[in-house]
Design a protein around this motif. Sequence first.
Motif, short mmCIF file in Angstrom:
data_model
loop_
_atom_site.label_atom_id
_atom_site.label_comp_id
_atom_site.label_asym_id
_atom_site.label_seq_id
_atom_site.Cartn_x
_atom_site.Cartn_y
_atom_site.Cartn_z
N SER A 1 0.83 -1.21 0.00
CA SER A 1 0.00 0.00 0.00
C SER A 1 0.86 1.26 0.00
O SER A 1 0.55 2.24 -0.68
N LEU A 2 1.95 1.22 0.76
CA LEU A 2 2.84 2.38 0.80
C LEU A 2 3.47 2.63 -0.56
O LEU A 2 3.51 3.77 -1.04
N LEU A 3 3.95 1.59 -1.20
CA LEU A 3 4.60 1.76 -2.50
C LEU A 3 3.62 2.30 -3.54
O LEU A 3 3.97 3.17 -4.35
N VAL A 4 2.38 1.82 -3.50
CA VAL A 4 1.36 2.34 -4.42
C VAL A 4 1.11 3.82 -4.15
O VAL A 4 1.01 4.64 -5.07
N VAL B 1 -1.16 7.75 11.51
CA VAL B 1 -0.44 6.79 10.66
C VAL B 1 -0.44 5.41 11.32
O VAL B 1 -0.67 4.40 10.66
N ARG B 2 -0.19 5.37 12.61
CA ARG B 2 -0.22 4.08 13.31
C ARG B 2 -1.60 3.45 13.24
O ARG B 2 -1.75 2.24 13.03
N ASP B 3 -2.63 4.27 13.39
CA ASP B 3 -4.00 3.75 13.30
C ASP B 3 -4.29 3.21 11.91
O ASP B 3 -4.92 2.16 11.75
N ALA B 4 -3.84 3.95 10.87
CA ALA B 4 -4.08 3.50 9.50
C ALA B 4 -3.38 2.17 9.22
O ALA B 4 -3.93 1.29 8.55
N LEU B 5 -2.17 2.01 9.74
CA LEU B 5 -1.46 0.74 9.57
C LEU B 5 -2.18 -0.39 10.30
O LEU B 5 -2.33 -1.50 9.77
N GLN C 1 -5.56 0.81 6.37
CA GLN C 1 -6.22 1.90 5.64
C GLN C 1 -5.22 3.00 5.26
O GLN C 1 -5.52 4.19 5.35
N LEU C 2 -4.07 2.58 4.79
CA LEU C 2 -3.06 3.57 4.42
C LEU C 2 -3.50 4.40 3.22
O LEU C 2 -3.27 5.62 3.17
N ALA C 3 -4.13 3.77 2.23
CA ALA C 3 -4.59 4.51 1.05
C ALA C 3 -5.59 5.59 1.44
O ALA C 3 -5.56 6.71 0.92
N PHE D 1 -3.77 8.61 2.95
CA PHE D 1 -3.17 9.48 1.93
C PHE D 1 -4.25 10.34 1.28
O PHE D 1 -4.03 11.53 0.99
N ALA D 2 -5.41 9.76 1.02
CA ALA D 2 -6.49 10.53 0.41
C ALA D 2 -6.95 11.66 1.33
O ALA D 2 -7.22 12.78 0.87
N ARG D 3 -7.01 11.41 2.63
CA ARG D 3 -7.44 12.44 3.58
C ARG D 3 -6.40 13.53 3.76
O ARG D 3 -6.73 14.66 4.14
N ALA D 4 -5.12 13.21 3.51
CA ALA D 4 -4.07 14.21 3.68
C ALA D 4 -4.15 15.30 2.63
O ALA D 4 -3.72 16.44 2.87
N ARG D 5 -4.70 14.99 1.47
CA ARG D 5 -4.83 16.00 0.41
C ARG D 5 -5.85 17.06 0.82
O ARG D 5 -6.75 16.78 1.61
#
Length: 564
Positions: free
Chosen positions: A97-100, A185-189, A193-195, A198-202
Amino acid sequence: MPVSPYTVMMSADDVDREVNAMPPSLRCIAMLLLLFGAGLPAWPLAAQPADPAAALIREQLQPTLDAPTAGLGKARAQFYALGGFAPAWTRATDVDSLLVALRGMSADGLDPADYALDELLRQRAALADSRATAMQRARFDLLATDACLTALAHLYRGKVDPASLDTHWNFDARQPAPGQGVQSVRDALAQGQLAELFARARPQNPLYDELRAALARWRGVAAQGGWASIPVGPTLKPGMRDARVPALRQRLRVAGYLPPAVDAAAGAGSPEDYDAATEQALRQFQSVQYLTVDGQLGPATLAALNVPVAARIDQLRVNLERARWLLHQLHGDFMMVDIAGYRVAYYRDGKPVWRSRVQVGKPYRSTPAFKSQVTYLTLNPTWTVPPTILKNDVLPKVRRNRGYLAANHIRVLDGQGRERSPASVDWANPRGIVLRQDAGPHNSLGRLVIRFPNDYAVYLHDTPHQELFANPQRATSSGCIRVERPRELAELLLDDPVRWNRAAIDSAIDTGKTQNVTLARPVTLLLAYWTVDLREDGRIGFRPDIYQRDAPVLAALDRPRVSP
Protein backbone atom coordinates in the motif's frame (compact mmCIF):
# COMPACT_ATOMS: atom_id res chain seq x y z
CA MET A 1 7.91 -23.59 36.04
CA PRO A 2 5.96 -20.35 35.73
CA VAL A 3 7.88 -17.29 34.62
CA SER A 4 6.96 -13.68 34.03
CA PRO A 5 6.24 -12.54 30.46
CA TYR A 6 9.25 -10.29 30.75
CA THR A 7 11.60 -13.23 31.39
CA VAL A 8 10.29 -15.09 28.33
CA MET A 9 11.46 -12.22 26.14
CA MET A 10 15.05 -12.56 27.45
CA SER A 11 17.86 -15.02 26.85
CA ALA A 12 19.85 -16.53 29.71
CA ASP A 13 22.70 -14.14 29.03
CA ASP A 14 20.26 -11.23 29.09
CA VAL A 15 18.94 -12.37 32.47
CA ASP A 16 22.46 -12.56 33.90
CA ARG A 17 23.27 -9.09 32.65
CA GLU A 18 20.08 -7.60 34.09
CA VAL A 19 20.57 -9.23 37.50
CA ASN A 20 24.22 -8.19 37.73
CA ALA A 21 23.28 -4.61 36.82
CA MET A 22 20.86 -4.36 39.77
CA PRO A 23 21.74 -2.67 43.05
CA PRO A 24 22.75 -5.22 45.74
CA SER A 25 19.48 -4.64 47.61
CA LEU A 26 17.46 -5.78 44.55
CA ARG A 27 19.87 -8.42 43.25
CA CYS A 28 19.10 -10.85 46.10
CA ILE A 29 15.32 -10.47 45.63
CA ALA A 30 15.65 -11.07 41.88
CA MET A 31 17.69 -14.25 42.40
CA LEU A 32 15.09 -15.59 44.83
CA LEU A 33 12.28 -14.86 42.37
CA LEU A 34 14.12 -16.68 39.60
CA LEU A 35 14.87 -19.61 41.89
CA PHE A 36 11.18 -20.06 42.69
CA GLY A 37 10.11 -19.56 39.10
CA ALA A 38 8.47 -16.20 39.52
CA GLY A 39 10.69 -14.57 36.92
CA LEU A 40 12.25 -11.13 37.01
CA PRO A 41 9.92 -8.36 38.12
CA ALA A 42 9.10 -5.99 35.29
CA TRP A 43 8.57 -2.96 37.47
CA PRO A 44 12.16 -2.03 38.35
CA LEU A 45 13.54 -2.63 34.87
CA ALA A 46 13.46 -0.80 31.52
CA ALA A 47 11.66 -3.03 28.98
CA GLN A 48 13.94 -4.38 26.30
CA PRO A 49 12.64 -4.97 22.73
CA ALA A 50 12.28 -8.61 21.79
CA ASP A 51 13.25 -7.95 18.15
CA PRO A 52 16.92 -7.03 17.57
CA ALA A 53 15.76 -4.66 14.82
CA ALA A 54 13.72 -2.77 17.42
CA ALA A 55 16.82 -2.19 19.53
CA LEU A 56 18.60 -0.79 16.49
CA ILE A 57 15.67 1.48 15.70
CA ARG A 58 15.64 2.75 19.25
CA GLU A 59 19.36 3.38 19.21
CA GLN A 60 19.00 5.35 16.00
CA LEU A 61 16.07 7.48 17.14
CA GLN A 62 16.61 8.11 20.84
CA PRO A 63 18.79 11.23 20.34
CA THR A 64 16.12 12.76 18.09
CA LEU A 65 13.36 11.91 20.56
CA ASP A 66 15.27 13.61 23.37
CA ALA A 67 16.05 16.72 21.27
CA PRO A 68 13.89 19.83 21.85
CA THR A 69 13.42 20.55 18.13
CA ALA A 70 10.41 19.49 16.09
CA GLY A 71 10.06 18.48 12.43
CA LEU A 72 9.78 15.27 10.47
CA GLY A 73 12.74 13.69 12.25
CA LYS A 74 11.03 14.24 15.57
CA ALA A 75 7.75 12.90 14.19
CA ARG A 76 9.48 9.74 13.04
CA ALA A 77 10.95 9.19 16.53
CA GLN A 78 7.54 9.77 18.13
CA PHE A 79 5.96 7.36 15.67
CA TYR A 80 8.24 4.56 16.84
CA ALA A 81 8.03 5.51 20.50
CA LEU A 82 4.26 4.95 20.34
CA GLY A 83 4.93 1.36 19.28
CA GLY A 84 7.76 0.61 21.65
CA PHE A 85 10.24 1.04 18.77
CA ALA A 86 9.11 -2.21 17.17
CA PRO A 87 9.34 -2.39 13.34
CA ALA A 88 6.15 -1.00 11.79
CA TRP A 89 6.35 -2.35 8.24
CA THR A 90 6.24 -6.08 8.85
CA ARG A 91 3.14 -6.91 6.78
CA ALA A 92 3.58 -7.21 3.03
CA THR A 93 0.15 -5.65 2.44
CA ASP A 94 1.15 -2.48 4.28
CA VAL A 95 4.38 -2.19 2.30
CA ASP A 96 2.46 -2.74 -0.94
CA SER A 97 0.00 0.00 0.00
CA LEU A 98 2.84 2.38 0.80
CA LEU A 99 4.60 1.76 -2.50
CA VAL A 100 1.36 2.34 -4.42
CA ALA A 101 0.77 5.58 -2.50
CA LEU A 102 4.28 6.82 -3.17
CA ARG A 103 3.97 6.12 -6.90
CA GLY A 104 0.68 8.01 -6.79
CA MET A 105 2.41 11.19 -5.59
CA SER A 106 3.12 11.89 -9.25
CA ALA A 107 -0.60 12.57 -9.74
CA ASP A 108 -0.21 15.46 -7.29
CA GLY A 109 2.65 16.96 -9.28
CA LEU A 110 5.23 15.63 -6.81
CA ASP A 111 8.20 13.38 -7.56
CA PRO A 112 8.15 9.83 -6.11
CA ALA A 113 11.95 10.00 -6.04
CA ASP A 114 11.63 12.44 -3.11
CA TYR A 115 10.27 9.51 -1.11
CA ALA A 116 13.09 7.05 -1.96
CA LEU A 117 10.78 4.82 -3.97
CA ASP A 118 13.55 3.06 -5.90
CA GLU A 119 15.62 2.51 -2.75
CA LEU A 120 12.62 1.08 -0.93
CA LEU A 121 12.07 -1.36 -3.78
CA ARG A 122 15.73 -2.38 -3.72
CA GLN A 123 15.84 -2.87 0.04
CA ARG A 124 12.57 -4.76 0.04
CA ALA A 125 13.94 -7.21 -2.51
CA ALA A 126 17.02 -7.72 -0.31
CA LEU A 127 14.82 -8.50 2.70
CA ALA A 128 13.33 -11.45 0.82
CA ASP A 129 16.64 -13.22 1.41
CA SER A 130 16.42 -15.43 4.50
CA ARG A 131 19.85 -14.16 5.51
CA ALA A 132 18.62 -10.58 5.91
CA THR A 133 20.02 -9.06 9.08
CA ALA A 134 18.34 -7.08 11.83
CA MET A 135 20.24 -4.03 10.59
CA GLN A 136 18.77 -4.43 7.10
CA ARG A 137 15.25 -4.73 8.52
CA ALA A 138 15.75 -1.69 10.73
CA ARG A 139 17.07 0.39 7.85
CA PHE A 140 14.16 -0.56 5.61
CA ASP A 141 11.63 0.16 8.34
CA LEU A 142 13.08 3.58 9.08
CA LEU A 143 13.23 4.44 5.39
CA ALA A 144 9.63 3.37 4.85
CA THR A 145 8.44 5.45 7.80
CA ASP A 146 10.40 8.48 6.66
CA ALA A 147 8.93 8.15 3.15
CA CYS A 148 5.40 7.77 4.51
CA LEU A 149 5.55 10.70 6.92
CA THR A 150 7.26 12.97 4.40
CA ALA A 151 4.77 12.19 1.63
CA LEU A 152 1.83 12.78 3.96
CA ALA A 153 3.33 16.08 5.14
CA HIS A 154 3.85 17.23 1.54
CA LEU A 155 0.25 16.40 0.66
CA TYR A 156 -1.00 18.06 3.81
CA ARG A 157 0.82 21.41 3.58
CA GLY A 158 3.09 21.34 0.49
CA LYS A 159 6.68 20.39 -0.17
CA VAL A 160 7.96 23.96 -0.52
CA ASP A 161 8.00 26.49 2.32
CA PRO A 162 6.31 29.54 0.72
CA ALA A 163 7.87 31.91 3.24
CA SER A 164 11.29 30.98 1.86
CA LEU A 165 10.23 32.32 -1.55
CA ASP A 166 8.15 35.35 -0.57
CA THR A 167 9.03 37.77 2.22
CA HIS A 168 5.40 38.99 2.28
CA TRP A 169 4.02 35.52 3.06
CA ASN A 170 2.03 35.41 6.32
CA PHE A 171 -0.57 32.71 5.69
CA ASP A 172 -0.99 30.13 8.44
CA ALA A 173 0.69 26.80 7.68
CA ARG A 174 -1.64 23.84 7.89
CA GLN A 175 -0.91 21.86 11.05
CA PRO A 176 -2.47 18.68 12.45
CA ALA A 177 -3.70 18.68 16.02
CA PRO A 178 -0.91 17.92 18.54
CA GLY A 179 -0.13 14.21 18.56
CA GLN A 180 -2.69 13.50 15.86
CA GLY A 181 -0.31 13.18 12.93
CA VAL A 182 1.83 10.18 13.86
CA GLN A 183 -1.03 8.49 15.72
CA SER A 184 -3.18 8.63 12.58
CA VAL A 185 -0.44 6.79 10.66
CA ARG A 186 -0.22 4.08 13.31
CA ASP A 187 -4.00 3.75 13.30
CA ALA A 188 -4.08 3.50 9.50
CA LEU A 189 -1.46 0.74 9.57
CA ALA A 190 -3.32 -1.14 12.27
CA GLN A 191 -6.55 -0.95 10.27
CA GLY A 192 -5.02 -1.53 6.84
CA GLN A 193 -6.22 1.90 5.64
CA LEU A 194 -3.06 3.57 4.42
CA ALA A 195 -4.59 4.51 1.05
CA GLU A 196 -7.47 6.24 2.83
CA LEU A 197 -5.00 8.16 5.01
CA PHE A 198 -3.17 9.48 1.93
CA ALA A 199 -6.49 10.53 0.41
CA ARG A 200 -7.44 12.44 3.58
CA ALA A 201 -4.07 14.21 3.68
CA ARG A 202 -4.83 16.00 0.41
CA PRO A 203 -6.78 19.28 0.58
CA GLN A 204 -10.44 18.34 0.94
CA ASN A 205 -11.58 20.81 -1.67
CA PRO A 206 -13.07 20.16 -5.15
CA LEU A 207 -10.58 22.63 -6.66
CA TYR A 208 -7.73 20.32 -5.73
CA ASP A 209 -9.41 17.34 -7.36
CA GLU A 210 -9.99 19.41 -10.51
CA LEU A 211 -6.33 20.42 -10.64
CA ARG A 212 -5.24 16.78 -10.32
CA ALA A 213 -7.66 15.79 -13.09
CA ALA A 214 -6.32 18.59 -15.30
CA LEU A 215 -2.75 17.43 -14.71
CA ALA A 216 -3.72 13.90 -15.75
CA ARG A 217 -5.40 15.21 -18.93
CA TRP A 218 -2.44 17.32 -19.99
CA ARG A 219 -0.03 14.49 -19.29
CA GLY A 220 -2.22 12.41 -21.57
CA VAL A 221 -1.80 15.05 -24.26
CA ALA A 222 1.96 14.95 -23.72
CA ALA A 223 1.96 11.15 -24.02
CA GLN A 224 0.32 11.52 -27.44
CA GLY A 225 3.11 13.83 -28.59
CA GLY A 226 1.74 17.21 -27.51
CA TRP A 227 1.60 19.73 -30.35
CA ALA A 228 3.93 21.25 -32.91
CA SER A 229 4.68 24.96 -32.94
CA ILE A 230 2.77 27.10 -35.41
CA PRO A 231 5.21 29.04 -37.60
CA VAL A 232 5.55 32.79 -37.21
CA GLY A 233 3.94 34.90 -39.90
CA PRO A 234 1.70 37.90 -40.54
CA THR A 235 -1.46 38.25 -38.45
CA LEU A 236 -4.00 35.70 -39.66
CA LYS A 237 -7.53 37.09 -39.93
CA PRO A 238 -10.85 35.33 -40.65
CA GLY A 239 -11.40 34.67 -44.34
CA MET A 240 -7.71 34.60 -45.19
CA ARG A 241 -5.89 31.64 -46.73
CA ASP A 242 -2.61 30.65 -45.08
CA ALA A 243 -0.39 27.57 -45.01
CA ARG A 244 -0.44 27.71 -41.19
CA VAL A 245 -4.18 27.08 -40.89
CA PRO A 246 -3.89 23.24 -40.76
CA ALA A 247 -1.35 23.58 -37.93
CA LEU A 248 -3.64 26.00 -36.11
CA ARG A 249 -6.55 23.61 -36.53
CA GLN A 250 -4.49 20.72 -35.18
CA ARG A 251 -3.36 22.75 -32.17
CA LEU A 252 -6.93 23.77 -31.29
CA ARG A 253 -8.17 20.21 -31.74
CA VAL A 254 -5.51 18.74 -29.45
CA ALA A 255 -6.46 21.24 -26.72
CA GLY A 256 -10.15 20.37 -27.08
CA TYR A 257 -11.38 23.57 -28.71
CA LEU A 258 -12.14 22.06 -32.11
CA PRO A 259 -13.85 18.72 -32.75
CA PRO A 260 -12.24 16.36 -35.30
CA ALA A 261 -15.24 16.67 -37.63
CA VAL A 262 -14.21 20.23 -38.47
CA ASP A 263 -11.43 18.90 -40.68
CA ALA A 264 -14.00 17.15 -42.83
CA ALA A 265 -16.13 20.28 -43.00
CA ALA A 266 -13.13 22.27 -44.09
CA GLY A 267 -12.65 19.86 -46.98
CA ALA A 268 -15.25 21.71 -49.06
CA GLY A 269 -12.70 24.45 -49.60
CA SER A 270 -8.96 24.58 -49.25
CA PRO A 271 -7.49 23.16 -46.01
CA GLU A 272 -5.64 26.47 -45.78
CA ASP A 273 -8.84 28.53 -45.58
CA TYR A 274 -9.31 30.19 -42.19
CA ASP A 275 -12.97 29.23 -41.83
CA ALA A 276 -15.66 30.29 -39.33
CA ALA A 277 -15.45 27.12 -37.21
CA THR A 278 -11.72 27.55 -36.68
CA GLU A 279 -12.21 31.23 -35.91
CA GLN A 280 -14.82 30.39 -33.25
CA ALA A 281 -12.48 27.84 -31.67
CA LEU A 282 -9.66 30.40 -31.60
CA ARG A 283 -11.96 32.93 -29.95
CA GLN A 284 -12.73 30.41 -27.22
CA PHE A 285 -9.02 29.81 -26.73
CA GLN A 286 -8.35 33.55 -26.48
CA SER A 287 -11.11 34.00 -23.91
CA VAL A 288 -9.82 31.18 -21.71
CA GLN A 289 -6.19 32.35 -21.95
CA TYR A 290 -6.86 36.01 -20.98
CA LEU A 291 -6.13 37.30 -24.49
CA THR A 292 -7.94 39.89 -26.57
CA VAL A 293 -10.85 38.02 -28.15
CA ASP A 294 -10.71 39.05 -31.79
CA GLY A 295 -10.40 35.76 -33.66
CA GLN A 296 -7.08 36.84 -35.11
CA LEU A 297 -3.83 34.89 -34.93
CA GLY A 298 -1.55 37.74 -33.87
CA PRO A 299 1.76 37.67 -31.95
CA ALA A 300 0.23 37.34 -28.44
CA THR A 301 -2.17 34.56 -29.43
CA LEU A 302 0.54 32.75 -31.39
CA ALA A 303 2.87 32.89 -28.37
CA ALA A 304 0.18 31.39 -26.12
CA LEU A 305 -0.58 28.62 -28.62
CA ASN A 306 3.10 27.75 -28.92
CA VAL A 307 3.75 27.29 -25.19
CA PRO A 308 4.91 23.63 -24.99
CA VAL A 309 2.68 21.12 -23.25
CA ALA A 310 5.51 20.38 -20.80
CA ALA A 311 5.40 24.01 -19.65
CA ARG A 312 1.64 23.78 -19.10
CA ILE A 313 2.16 20.61 -17.04
CA ASP A 314 4.70 22.46 -14.90
CA GLN A 315 2.22 25.31 -14.48
CA LEU A 316 -0.35 22.85 -13.16
CA ARG A 317 2.21 21.35 -10.78
CA VAL A 318 3.06 24.79 -9.40
CA ASN A 319 -0.59 25.59 -8.78
CA LEU A 320 -1.20 22.22 -7.12
CA GLU A 321 1.56 23.19 -4.68
CA ARG A 322 -0.11 26.56 -4.08
CA ALA A 323 -3.36 24.69 -3.49
CA ARG A 324 -1.67 22.65 -0.76
CA TRP A 325 -0.54 25.90 0.86
CA LEU A 326 -3.86 27.70 0.68
CA LEU A 327 -7.00 25.63 0.19
CA HIS A 328 -7.32 24.85 3.90
CA GLN A 329 -7.81 28.61 4.41
CA LEU A 330 -11.00 28.64 2.33
CA HIS A 331 -13.75 28.15 4.87
CA GLY A 332 -16.33 30.33 6.55
CA ASP A 333 -16.77 33.93 5.37
CA PHE A 334 -13.84 35.58 3.62
CA MET A 335 -12.71 37.57 0.60
CA MET A 336 -10.09 36.42 -1.86
CA VAL A 337 -8.26 38.53 -4.42
CA ASP A 338 -7.03 36.33 -7.27
CA ILE A 339 -4.12 38.52 -8.32
CA ALA A 340 -3.07 36.89 -11.62
CA GLY A 341 -6.73 36.26 -12.47
CA TYR A 342 -7.67 39.94 -11.93
CA ARG A 343 -10.68 38.99 -9.81
CA VAL A 344 -12.04 39.36 -6.31
CA ALA A 345 -14.69 37.15 -4.72
CA TYR A 346 -16.66 37.21 -1.50
CA TYR A 347 -17.39 33.85 0.12
CA ARG A 348 -19.98 32.80 2.67
CA ASP A 349 -19.66 29.39 4.27
CA GLY A 350 -16.82 28.72 1.84
CA LYS A 351 -18.97 29.35 -1.27
CA PRO A 352 -18.69 32.38 -3.59
CA VAL A 353 -21.67 34.75 -3.43
CA TRP A 354 -20.17 37.72 -5.30
CA ARG A 355 -17.42 38.29 -7.87
CA SER A 356 -15.94 41.28 -9.63
CA ARG A 357 -13.06 42.22 -11.89
CA VAL A 358 -10.07 44.02 -10.42
CA GLN A 359 -6.94 45.81 -11.56
CA VAL A 360 -3.70 44.88 -9.78
CA GLY A 361 -0.15 46.20 -9.60
CA LYS A 362 2.08 46.59 -12.61
CA PRO A 363 4.92 44.05 -12.80
CA TYR A 364 7.43 46.52 -11.38
CA ARG A 365 4.98 47.45 -8.57
CA SER A 366 3.52 44.05 -7.94
CA THR A 367 0.64 43.40 -5.57
CA PRO A 368 1.92 41.21 -2.71
CA ALA A 369 0.30 37.96 -1.59
CA PHE A 370 -0.64 37.99 2.09
CA LYS A 371 -3.46 37.53 4.59
CA SER A 372 -5.20 40.25 6.59
CA GLN A 373 -8.54 41.32 8.09
CA VAL A 374 -10.78 44.00 6.60
CA THR A 375 -11.65 46.27 9.52
CA TYR A 376 -13.18 49.46 8.10
CA LEU A 377 -14.15 51.40 4.98
CA THR A 378 -13.52 55.01 4.04
CA LEU A 379 -16.19 56.84 2.07
CA ASN A 380 -15.00 59.81 -0.02
CA PRO A 381 -11.34 59.23 0.85
CA THR A 382 -8.55 61.72 0.38
CA TRP A 383 -5.33 60.29 -1.01
CA THR A 384 -1.91 61.00 0.43
CA VAL A 385 0.62 60.35 -2.31
CA PRO A 386 2.98 57.55 -1.16
CA PRO A 387 6.73 58.32 -1.23
CA THR A 388 7.52 55.96 -4.11
CA ILE A 389 4.74 57.32 -6.31
CA LEU A 390 5.69 60.88 -5.32
CA LYS A 391 9.30 60.35 -6.38
CA ASN A 392 8.79 58.27 -9.52
CA ASP A 393 5.47 59.52 -10.89
CA VAL A 394 4.17 62.78 -9.49
CA LEU A 395 7.32 64.90 -9.17
CA PRO A 396 8.39 64.39 -12.82
CA LYS A 397 4.90 65.48 -13.91
CA VAL A 398 4.95 68.56 -11.66
CA ARG A 399 8.38 69.57 -12.98
CA ARG A 400 7.11 69.33 -16.55
CA ASN A 401 3.79 71.05 -15.85
CA ARG A 402 3.27 73.26 -12.78
CA GLY A 403 -0.48 73.13 -13.43
CA TYR A 404 -0.56 69.38 -12.77
CA LEU A 405 -1.36 69.75 -9.06
CA ALA A 406 -4.36 72.05 -9.56
CA ALA A 407 -5.68 70.00 -12.46
CA ASN A 408 -5.67 66.88 -10.24
CA HIS A 409 -6.99 68.57 -7.06
CA ILE A 410 -3.73 67.92 -5.17
CA ARG A 411 -2.78 70.15 -2.25
CA VAL A 412 0.74 70.73 -0.86
CA LEU A 413 1.02 70.30 2.93
CA ASP A 414 3.94 70.79 5.30
CA GLY A 415 4.96 68.32 8.00
CA GLN A 416 2.32 69.73 10.39
CA GLY A 417 -0.47 69.35 7.84
CA ARG A 418 -0.67 73.05 6.95
CA GLU A 419 -1.32 73.94 3.34
CA ARG A 420 1.48 75.58 1.37
CA SER A 421 1.49 77.35 -1.95
CA PRO A 422 3.02 75.23 -4.71
CA ALA A 423 4.97 78.30 -5.77
CA SER A 424 6.84 78.27 -2.43
CA VAL A 425 8.28 74.78 -3.06
CA ASP A 426 11.64 74.09 -4.70
CA TRP A 427 10.40 71.33 -6.99
CA ALA A 428 13.94 70.44 -8.05
CA ASN A 429 14.62 69.35 -4.46
CA PRO A 430 11.37 69.39 -2.44
CA ARG A 431 11.73 68.70 1.29
CA GLY A 432 9.30 68.39 4.19
CA ILE A 433 6.15 68.33 2.04
CA VAL A 434 3.20 65.98 1.66
CA LEU A 435 0.89 65.89 -1.38
CA ARG A 436 -2.74 65.11 -0.69
CA GLN A 437 -5.50 64.72 -3.25
CA ASP A 438 -8.97 65.99 -2.34
CA ALA A 439 -11.90 63.60 -2.08
CA GLY A 440 -14.18 63.33 -5.08
CA PRO A 441 -14.78 61.34 -8.26
CA HIS A 442 -11.39 62.43 -9.59
CA ASN A 443 -9.56 60.95 -6.59
CA SER A 444 -7.14 58.12 -7.40
CA LEU A 445 -8.93 55.97 -4.79
CA GLY A 446 -12.34 56.80 -6.21
CA ARG A 447 -15.21 57.27 -3.75
CA LEU A 448 -14.59 54.22 -1.53
CA VAL A 449 -11.62 52.44 0.09
CA ILE A 450 -11.68 49.03 1.80
CA ARG A 451 -8.94 49.04 4.44
CA PHE A 452 -7.03 46.28 6.20
CA PRO A 453 -3.77 46.27 8.22
CA ASN A 454 -0.63 45.62 6.16
CA ASP A 455 2.92 46.87 5.80
CA TYR A 456 2.67 47.69 2.09
CA ALA A 457 0.07 50.52 1.94
CA VAL A 458 -2.10 48.22 -0.19
CA TYR A 459 -5.91 48.53 -0.19
CA LEU A 460 -8.94 47.64 -2.23
CA HIS A 461 -10.57 50.72 -3.67
CA ASP A 462 -12.76 52.36 -6.27
CA THR A 463 -11.10 54.01 -9.28
CA PRO A 464 -11.86 56.69 -11.85
CA HIS A 465 -10.17 54.45 -14.45
CA GLN A 466 -13.23 52.31 -15.12
CA GLU A 467 -12.36 51.88 -18.79
CA LEU A 468 -9.40 49.61 -17.90
CA PHE A 469 -11.69 46.87 -16.60
CA ALA A 470 -12.53 45.99 -20.20
CA ASN A 471 -8.94 44.84 -20.82
CA PRO A 472 -8.31 41.08 -20.52
CA GLN A 473 -5.03 41.74 -18.68
CA ARG A 474 -5.27 44.34 -15.94
CA ALA A 475 -1.90 44.80 -14.22
CA THR A 476 -2.29 48.58 -14.30
CA SER A 477 -2.16 49.93 -10.73
CA SER A 478 0.70 50.96 -8.45
CA GLY A 479 0.15 47.94 -6.18
CA CYS A 480 -3.33 48.47 -4.77
CA ILE A 481 -6.38 46.54 -5.99
CA ARG A 482 -8.91 48.56 -7.95
CA VAL A 483 -12.39 47.03 -7.69
CA GLU A 484 -14.95 47.38 -10.46
CA ARG A 485 -18.09 47.38 -8.27
CA PRO A 486 -16.86 48.41 -4.81
CA ARG A 487 -20.21 49.55 -3.44
CA GLU A 488 -21.68 46.07 -3.82
CA LEU A 489 -18.70 44.70 -1.93
CA ALA A 490 -19.07 47.35 0.78
CA GLU A 491 -22.67 46.31 1.36
CA LEU A 492 -21.58 42.67 1.82
CA LEU A 493 -18.78 43.63 4.20
CA LEU A 494 -20.90 45.91 6.38
CA ASP A 495 -23.65 43.26 6.48
CA ASP A 496 -26.17 45.68 8.00
CA PRO A 497 -29.30 45.86 5.82
CA VAL A 498 -30.90 48.49 8.07
CA ARG A 499 -28.14 51.08 8.63
CA TRP A 500 -25.88 50.30 5.66
CA ASN A 501 -27.93 49.03 2.77
CA ARG A 502 -27.01 50.08 -0.75
CA ALA A 503 -29.18 53.21 -0.63
CA ALA A 504 -27.54 54.31 2.63
CA ILE A 505 -24.05 53.76 1.22
CA ASP A 506 -24.89 55.78 -1.91
CA SER A 507 -26.41 58.57 0.18
CA ALA A 508 -23.35 58.81 2.44
CA ILE A 509 -21.04 58.96 -0.57
CA ASP A 510 -23.20 61.59 -2.24
CA THR A 511 -22.62 63.98 0.67
CA GLY A 512 -18.97 64.23 -0.36
CA LYS A 513 -17.95 64.01 3.30
CA THR A 514 -14.98 61.82 4.20
CA GLN A 515 -16.19 59.19 6.65
CA ASN A 516 -14.78 55.99 8.16
CA VAL A 517 -17.19 53.13 8.79
CA THR A 518 -16.06 50.25 11.00
CA LEU A 519 -17.21 46.73 10.21
CA ALA A 520 -19.30 45.01 12.89
CA ARG A 521 -16.89 42.09 12.58
CA PRO A 522 -13.60 41.88 10.67
CA VAL A 523 -13.64 39.82 7.47
CA THR A 524 -10.63 37.70 6.49
CA LEU A 525 -8.94 38.78 3.27
CA LEU A 526 -6.65 36.52 1.24
CA LEU A 527 -4.49 37.96 -1.54
CA ALA A 528 -3.42 34.91 -3.54
CA TYR A 529 -1.59 34.28 -6.80
CA TRP A 530 -2.91 31.59 -9.15
CA THR A 531 -1.78 31.11 -12.75
CA VAL A 532 -4.29 28.39 -13.61
CA ASP A 533 -7.99 29.08 -14.06
CA LEU A 534 -10.48 26.24 -13.48
CA ARG A 535 -13.47 27.38 -15.48
CA GLU A 536 -17.08 26.35 -14.97
CA ASP A 537 -17.21 24.82 -18.46
CA GLY A 538 -14.43 22.41 -17.49
CA ARG A 539 -11.73 24.13 -19.54
CA ILE A 540 -8.35 25.00 -18.08
CA GLY A 541 -7.16 28.56 -18.50
CA PHE A 542 -3.45 29.32 -18.24
CA ARG A 543 -2.88 32.87 -17.13
CA PRO A 544 0.16 34.99 -17.86
CA ASP A 545 2.62 34.79 -14.98
CA ILE A 546 2.64 38.58 -14.68
CA TYR A 547 5.07 38.69 -11.74
CA GLN A 548 7.23 35.70 -12.74
CA ARG A 549 6.41 33.86 -9.52
CA ASP A 550 5.97 30.37 -11.00
CA ALA A 551 9.64 29.70 -11.77
CA PRO A 552 10.90 29.87 -8.14
CA VAL A 553 8.13 27.54 -6.98
CA LEU A 554 8.88 25.08 -9.77
CA ALA A 555 12.61 25.13 -9.03
CA ALA A 556 11.93 24.39 -5.36
CA LEU A 557 9.50 21.61 -6.28
CA ASP A 558 12.07 19.99 -8.54
CA ARG A 559 14.91 20.29 -6.03
CA PRO A 560 15.70 16.77 -4.77
CA ARG A 561 14.82 16.23 -1.16
CA VAL A 562 17.64 15.38 1.22
CA SER A 563 16.63 12.60 3.60
CA PRO A 564 17.40 13.06 7.31
